[in-house]
Design a protein around this motif. Sequence first.
Motif, PDB file in Angstrom:
ATOM      1  N   ASP A 165      -3.945  -0.245  -2.053  1.00 12.64           N
ATOM      2  CA  ASP A 165      -4.302   1.002  -2.441  1.00 12.64           C
ATOM      3  C   ASP A 165      -5.009   0.834  -4.003  1.00 12.64           C
ATOM      4  O   ASP A 165      -4.605   1.959  -4.811  1.00 12.64           O
TER       5      ASP A 165
ATOM      6  N   ASN B 132      -6.899   4.238   5.485  1.00 17.06           N
ATOM      7  CA  ASN B 132      -7.318   5.727   5.904  1.00 17.06           C
ATOM      8  C   ASN B 132      -8.439   6.097   4.823  1.00 17.06           C
ATOM      9  O   ASN B 132      -9.423   6.967   5.281  1.00 17.06           O
ATOM     10  N   HIS B 133      -8.399   5.986   3.616  1.00 15.19           N
ATOM     11  CA  HIS B 133      -9.170   6.158   2.667  1.00 15.19           C
ATOM     12  C   HIS B 133     -10.683   5.708   2.824  1.00 15.19           C
ATOM     13  O   HIS B 133     -11.542   6.037   2.131  1.00 15.19           O
TER      14      HIS B 133
ATOM     15  N   HIS C  62      -0.131   2.143   1.532  1.00 13.09           N
ATOM     16  CA  HIS C  62      -0.320   3.726   2.101  1.00 13.09           C
ATOM     17  C   HIS C  62       0.315   4.720   1.304  1.00 13.09           C
ATOM     18  O   HIS C  62      -0.057   5.598   0.972  1.00 13.09           O
TER      19      HIS C  62
ATOM     20  N   ASP D 141      -7.038   0.951   1.705  1.00 12.62           N
ATOM     21  CA  ASP D 141      -7.398   2.080   0.777  1.00 12.62           C
ATOM     22  C   ASP D 141      -7.826   1.375  -0.527  1.00 12.62           C
ATOM     23  O   ASP D 141      -7.620   1.657  -1.757  1.00 12.62           O
TER      24      ASP D 141
ATOM     25  N   HIS E 295      -2.477  -1.612   6.925  1.00  9.95           N
ATOM     26  CA  HIS E 295      -2.244  -0.475   5.748  1.00  9.95           C
ATOM     27  C   HIS E 295      -1.251   0.286   6.101  1.00  9.95           C
ATOM     28  O   HIS E 295      -0.431   0.811   5.031  1.00  9.95           O
TER      29      HIS E 295
END
Length: 264
Positions: free
Chosen positions: A9, A70-71, A191, A40, A154
């Motif tokens: 992340d 997801n980002h 995440h 991420d 993730h």
Amino acid sequence: MTTIAHISDLHFGREVPEVMQGLMANLAQVNPDLVIISGDLTQRAKVEEFEAAKVFLQQLPYPYFIVPGNHDLSATDITERFFKPWEKWQQFVTPNLEPILHTDDYIVVGVNTARAAGFYFDWSRGQISEAQIEFVANTVRSIEEPKLRLLVAHHPFWLPQQAEYRDVVQNRDQAIDAFQRAGVDIILSGHIHMAYTQILNGVIISHAGTTFSNRTLETHPNSFNIIKGNREKLTISFMEWEKDKFHLKEDRYFQRIDNNWKII
Ligand SMILES: [Fe+2]
Ligand SMILES: [Fe+2]
């Protein structure tokens, strides 16, 4: 003995340069065989964020292994999100969304759990499909002893009490059952920006927090983990940012007994 640094992340666009430099200083002491980055990579999947991330990856003086989060999908450009969701990732990071790394000591299998949309309200939630479960299980099952078998995804396969309002990856139960039977040793994820470990069905679940972004939760500073060992014994060291450097917060010890990992 294998030494792997697990960072996560990074959220380029929200990175903190001082913490990033602190990570590099710490990694120089650890000298890892591999750096695993569990998604991420960017904050909003913008070109300038991917460009900054690319510079970081190019300057990283260790082999690295990365999967998206997801980002790394655009949340604002709907055409991009639905019709070419991974174009920037494949342009700036790597064409391969689900890499596999095979060495003399270990195998690492990456799985992409981020989805452009799903049949649930929270589109940041991840999913692992039946085809992905089968592919991972078949890949891992074919590995000869005594190599360590790592999976990188993730999204979380287990959540601590403070994060129970989030969701585990969709199809988690089916996946963990198949992975346990295939002999997966450890699943590395991110995440939720919290660092923790847990044993689930005899498999080690290990999370790093956000390693150098300012998207930290109140009681969870920037963090990364160092994993050392082999298929019999592993140590996971939790590294936490405090004041001006990363400090060792805790060592956790794991042993594999009768095909199941236990905390010792
Ligand atoms: Fe994140
Ligand atoms: Fe995420």
